[in-house]
Structure formats: structure tokens, C-alpha cells
Design a protein around this motif. Structure first.
Motif, PDB file in Angstrom:
ATOM      1  N   PHE A  20       2.823   1.142  -0.673  1.00 50.15           N
ATOM      2  CA  PHE A  20       2.328   2.021   0.382  1.00 50.15           C
ATOM      3  C   PHE A  20       0.791   1.958   0.442  1.00 50.15           C
ATOM      4  N   LEU A  21       0.155   1.902  -0.719  1.00 45.56           N
ATOM      5  CA  LEU A  21      -1.293   1.743  -0.774  1.00 45.56           C
ATOM      6  C   LEU A  21      -1.713   0.440  -0.100  1.00 45.56           C
ATOM      7  N   ARG A  22      -1.007  -0.647  -0.424  1.00 41.16           N
ATOM      8  CA  ARG A  22      -1.344  -1.947   0.166  1.00 41.16           C
ATOM      9  C   ARG A  22      -1.354  -1.865   1.686  1.00 41.16           C
ATOM     10  N   HIS A  23      -0.360  -1.232   2.260  1.00 39.08           N
ATOM     11  CA  HIS A  23      -0.273  -1.165   3.720  1.00 39.08           C
ATOM     12  C   HIS A  23      -1.314  -0.223   4.315  1.00 39.08           C
ATOM     13  N   LEU A  24      -1.691   0.802   3.574  1.00 41.62           N
ATOM     14  CA  LEU A  24      -2.779   1.663   4.034  1.00 41.62           C
ATOM     15  C   LEU A  24      -4.084   0.878   4.088  1.00 41.62           C
ATOM     16  N   LEU A  25      -4.366   0.109   3.045  1.00 34.85           N
ATOM     17  CA  LEU A  25      -5.592  -0.690   3.012  1.00 34.85           C
ATOM     18  C   LEU A  25      -5.593  -1.771   4.088  1.00 34.85           C
ATOM     19  N   LEU A  26      -4.439  -2.394   4.308  1.00 36.32           N
ATOM     20  CA  LEU A  26      -4.340  -3.403   5.368  1.00 36.32           C
ATOM     21  C   LEU A  26      -4.645  -2.791   6.734  1.00 36.32           C
ATOM     22  N   ALA A  27      -4.138  -1.589   6.963  1.00 32.56           N
ATOM     23  CA  ALA A  27      -4.353  -0.934   8.256  1.00 32.56           C
ATOM     24  C   ALA A  27      -5.818  -0.576   8.473  1.00 32.56           C
ATOM     25  N   PRO A 169      13.875   1.039   9.329  1.00 30.73           N
ATOM     26  CA  PRO A 169      13.057  -0.053   8.791  1.00 30.73           C
ATOM     27  C   PRO A 169      13.927  -1.171   8.229  1.00 30.73           C
ATOM     28  N   ALA A 170      13.567  -2.388   8.554  1.00 34.45           N
ATOM     29  CA  ALA A 170      14.349  -3.536   8.101  1.00 34.45           C
ATOM     30  C   ALA A 170      13.933  -4.004   6.718  1.00 34.45           C
ATOM     31  N   THR A 171      12.700  -3.680   6.320  1.00 33.76           N
ATOM     32  CA  THR A 171      12.187  -4.120   5.031  1.00 33.76           C
ATOM     33  C   THR A 171      11.383  -2.996   4.381  1.00 33.76           C
ATOM     34  N   LEU A 172      11.114  -3.136   3.097  1.00 35.80           N
ATOM     35  CA  LEU A 172      10.256  -2.183   2.403  1.00 35.80           C
ATOM     36  C   LEU A 172       8.846  -2.216   2.976  1.00 35.80           C
ATOM     37  N   ASP A 173       8.381  -3.384   3.367  1.00 39.46           N
ATOM     38  CA  ASP A 173       7.038  -3.488   3.963  1.00 39.46           C
ATOM     39  C   ASP A 173       6.969  -2.715   5.277  1.00 39.46           C
ATOM     40  N   HIS A 174       8.003  -2.802   6.085  1.00 39.80           N
ATOM     41  CA  HIS A 174       8.041  -2.064   7.346  1.00 39.80           C
ATOM     42  C   HIS A 174       7.995  -0.557   7.082  1.00 39.80           C
ATOM     43  N   MET A 175       8.754  -0.122   6.073  1.00 41.24           N
ATOM     44  CA  MET A 175       8.774   1.294   5.704  1.00 41.24           C
ATOM     45  C   MET A 175       7.401   1.756   5.217  1.00 41.24           C
ATOM     46  N   PHE A 179       4.668   4.523   6.960  1.00 44.00           N
ATOM     47  CA  PHE A 179       4.134   5.682   6.243  1.00 44.00           C
ATOM     48  C   PHE A 179       2.615   5.688   6.312  1.00 44.00           C
ATOM     49  N   ALA A 180       1.999   4.522   6.122  1.00 45.67           N
ATOM     50  CA  ALA A 180       0.531   4.421   6.226  1.00 45.67           C
ATOM     51  C   ALA A 180       0.062   4.848   7.609  1.00 45.67           C
ATOM     52  N   CYS A 181       0.794   4.467   8.638  1.00 50.87           N
ATOM     53  CA  CYS A 181       0.441   4.863  10.004  1.00 50.87           C
ATOM     54  C   CYS A 181       0.496   6.375  10.166  1.00 50.87           C
ATOM     55  N   ARG A 182       1.497   7.014   9.564  1.00 49.37           N
ATOM     56  CA  ARG A 182       1.622   8.463   9.666  1.00 49.37           C
ATOM     57  C   ARG A 182       0.447   9.164   8.989  1.00 49.37           C
ATOM     58  N   VAL A 183       0.037   8.648   7.837  1.00 50.39           N
ATOM     59  CA  VAL A 183      -1.101   9.234   7.120  1.00 50.39           C
ATOM     60  C   VAL A 183      -2.376   9.099   7.957  1.00 50.39           C
ATOM     61  N   LEU A 189      -6.666   8.929  13.082  1.00 50.55           N
ATOM     62  CA  LEU A 189      -6.791   7.491  13.273  1.00 50.55           C
ATOM     63  C   LEU A 189      -5.423   6.882  13.579  1.00 50.55           C
ATOM     64  N   PRO A 190      -4.805   7.261  14.703  1.00 54.64           N
ATOM     65  CA  PRO A 190      -3.488   6.709  15.037  1.00 54.64           C
ATOM     66  C   PRO A 190      -3.551   5.195  15.209  1.00 54.64           C
ATOM     67  N   GLN A 191      -2.502   4.528  14.771  1.00 53.77           N
ATOM     68  CA  GLN A 191      -2.447   3.075  14.826  1.00 53.77           C
ATOM     69  C   GLN A 191      -1.632   2.610  16.035  1.00 53.77           C
ATOM     70  N   PRO A 192      -2.079   1.567  16.720  1.00 53.56           N
ATOM     71  CA  PRO A 192      -1.414   1.142  17.960  1.00 53.56           C
ATOM     72  C   PRO A 192       0.022   0.660  17.770  1.00 53.56           C
ATOM     73  N   ASP A 193       0.356   0.164  16.577  1.00 47.87           N
ATOM     74  CA  ASP A 193       1.703  -0.361  16.357  1.00 47.87           C
ATOM     75  C   ASP A 193       2.618   0.628  15.638  1.00 47.87           C
ATOM     76  N   ALA A 194       2.219   1.887  15.554  1.00 52.34           N
ATOM     77  CA  ALA A 194       3.051   2.891  14.887  1.00 52.34           C
ATOM     78  C   ALA A 194       4.274   3.213  15.739  1.00 52.34           C
ATOM     79  N   TYR A 195       5.357   3.532  15.062  1.00 57.90           N
ATOM     80  CA  TYR A 195       6.576   3.934  15.769  1.00 57.90           C
ATOM     81  C   TYR A 195       6.377   5.296  16.418  1.00 57.90           C
TER      82      TYR A 195
END
Length: 199
Positions: A20-27, A169-175, A179-183, A189-195
Motif C-alpha cells: 500500500f505504501l508503494r502505491h501511495l509513493l507511486l501516485a 479488484p483483480a490484483t493486490l496491486d489494484h487493491m 486505497f492510496a487513491c482514497r487516502v 488530492l483526488p487521483q484521476p484514475d480512482a474508482y
């Protein structure tokens, strides 16, 4: 939502959830609204990340997490209490702790700031800036619950590391990404690709 490029503090501690941290940093690395990210990892977090993400050593940690170097994410040493984010005069927009161990939660909730993560969180509270604690623990005992109340009462947002499933979510990465988008949406800071739930 910030009107100009902003500075974030992102910390990670010794609880499960490194993906989850990895995806937050990527975003945030891709978000043009974010100018600088001061990234702090506790010693326990380094061990958890090594086990969960198969990281090798502590050098080039950000590049290992992202898969590439970053110009905006700057790693801070948790023992360096004199870092920029330890002062209220540093213009940090918000702080996120993901994942947040219950030990870190306890220190933040009770004003024990012997390391940079807790000090930066203390600064966020005293300056009335957003502080998001993504607590990761189960089951919760009464001490954990009391500390969550104390932190929330002081101004923090308790944002447990609980992923959503309604978007299938199809994968753990998607999940983890969602979550990073929600945070990030929570701090403006809403993300354009968030569900987006359509009902």
C-alpha cells in the motif's frame, strides 16, 4: 485541494502493508500538484518492507520501492530529529503514516516524539495540518482503541488500512492503488484514475 504545488510528509512504520505504501509513493511521484515528498521509514518498517517486497539493503530505498529514481521523493533518516519536517516553520501541507503501527500510534497519541516520524506528526497536530494515520492491527485491544481516540481528539484522522472490495479488484496491486487513491482524496488530492462509485 491545494492551489499550488505542495509538500507532503509520508512515513512508514513496522506494520504489514508495504504494498500500500508503494502505491501511495507511486501516485504522489506522478502527481504534478506535489512538489516534494519527505519520506521517513522506521527501522521496523525497513525490515517489514524487505520481507514483503523483497527489497535488498537500505540503499536506494525510494528507487527500490518505485522501480525508478525520483526527483521529488527525498528520504529522511528517522533518527534525524533536526530535519526540516521537525519544525512548524517548514511548509508541509499534510502528513500520512502508511502503514501506522500501534506502537507509532501510541507515541503520537501521547506526545512522545523521540524520533522524526513522531516529531513530524506532533508538528502536524500543533500546526493543525492534516495528519492521516493508516493504522494496521487486528484484533484491537482497549489500549489501541484509547490511543486512536486520543489521536483523533488531537486532530488526526484515523484511516485504518482496510481495502475496498466493491470495485472488484483483480490484483493486490489494484487493491493497494485504490486505497492510496482514497487516502490522497481525503487530503484534497483526488487521483484521476480512482474508482468512483456510481450507485
Amino acid at each position: 485541494m491545494p492551489d499550488s504545488p505542495t509538500n507532503l510528509t509520508i512515513a512508514t512504520t513496522g506494520a504489514s502493508g508495504s504494498l500500500f505504501l508503494r502505491h501511495l509513493l507511486l501516485a504522489v511521484d506522478q502527481d504534478r500538484r506535489v512538489k516534494t515528498v519527505n519520506f521517513i521509514a522506521s527501522d521496523s518498517a525497513l525490515r517489514v518492507m524487505a520481507e514483503e517486497l523483497s527489497l535488498h539493503g537500505r540503499s536506494n530505498l525510494v528507487a527500490q520501492l518505485l522501480g525508478h529514481a525520483s526527483r521529488k521523493i527525498r528520504q529522511q533518516t528517522n533518527a534525524y530529529i533536526g530535519a526540516n519536517v521537525a519544525s512548524g516553520s517548514y511548509p508541509a501541507y499534510a502528513m500520512i503514516v502508511l502503514p501506522c503501527s500501534v506502537g507509532t500510534l501510541a507515541r503520537i497519541a501521547n506526545g512522545i516524539a523521540s524520533h522524526l516520524i513522531e516529531r513530524a506528526a506532533d508538528v502536524s497536530l500543533k500546526e493543525k495540518r492534516p495528519l492521516v494515520l493508516c493504522v494496521r492491527e487486528t484484533p484491537l485491544n482497549k489500549i489501541h482503541i484509547r490511543n486512536m481516540y486520543r489521536a483523533a481528539d488531537a486532530g488526526a484522522t484515523i484511516f485504518p488500512l482496510i481495502p475496498a472490495y466493491y470495485f472488484r479488484p483483480a490484483t493486490l496491486d489494484h487493491m493497494a492503488h485504490e486505497f492510496a487513491c482514497r487516502v490522497l482524496a481525503h487530503i484534497g488530492l483526488p487521483q484521476p484514475d480512482a474508482y468512483k462509485w456510481k450507485g
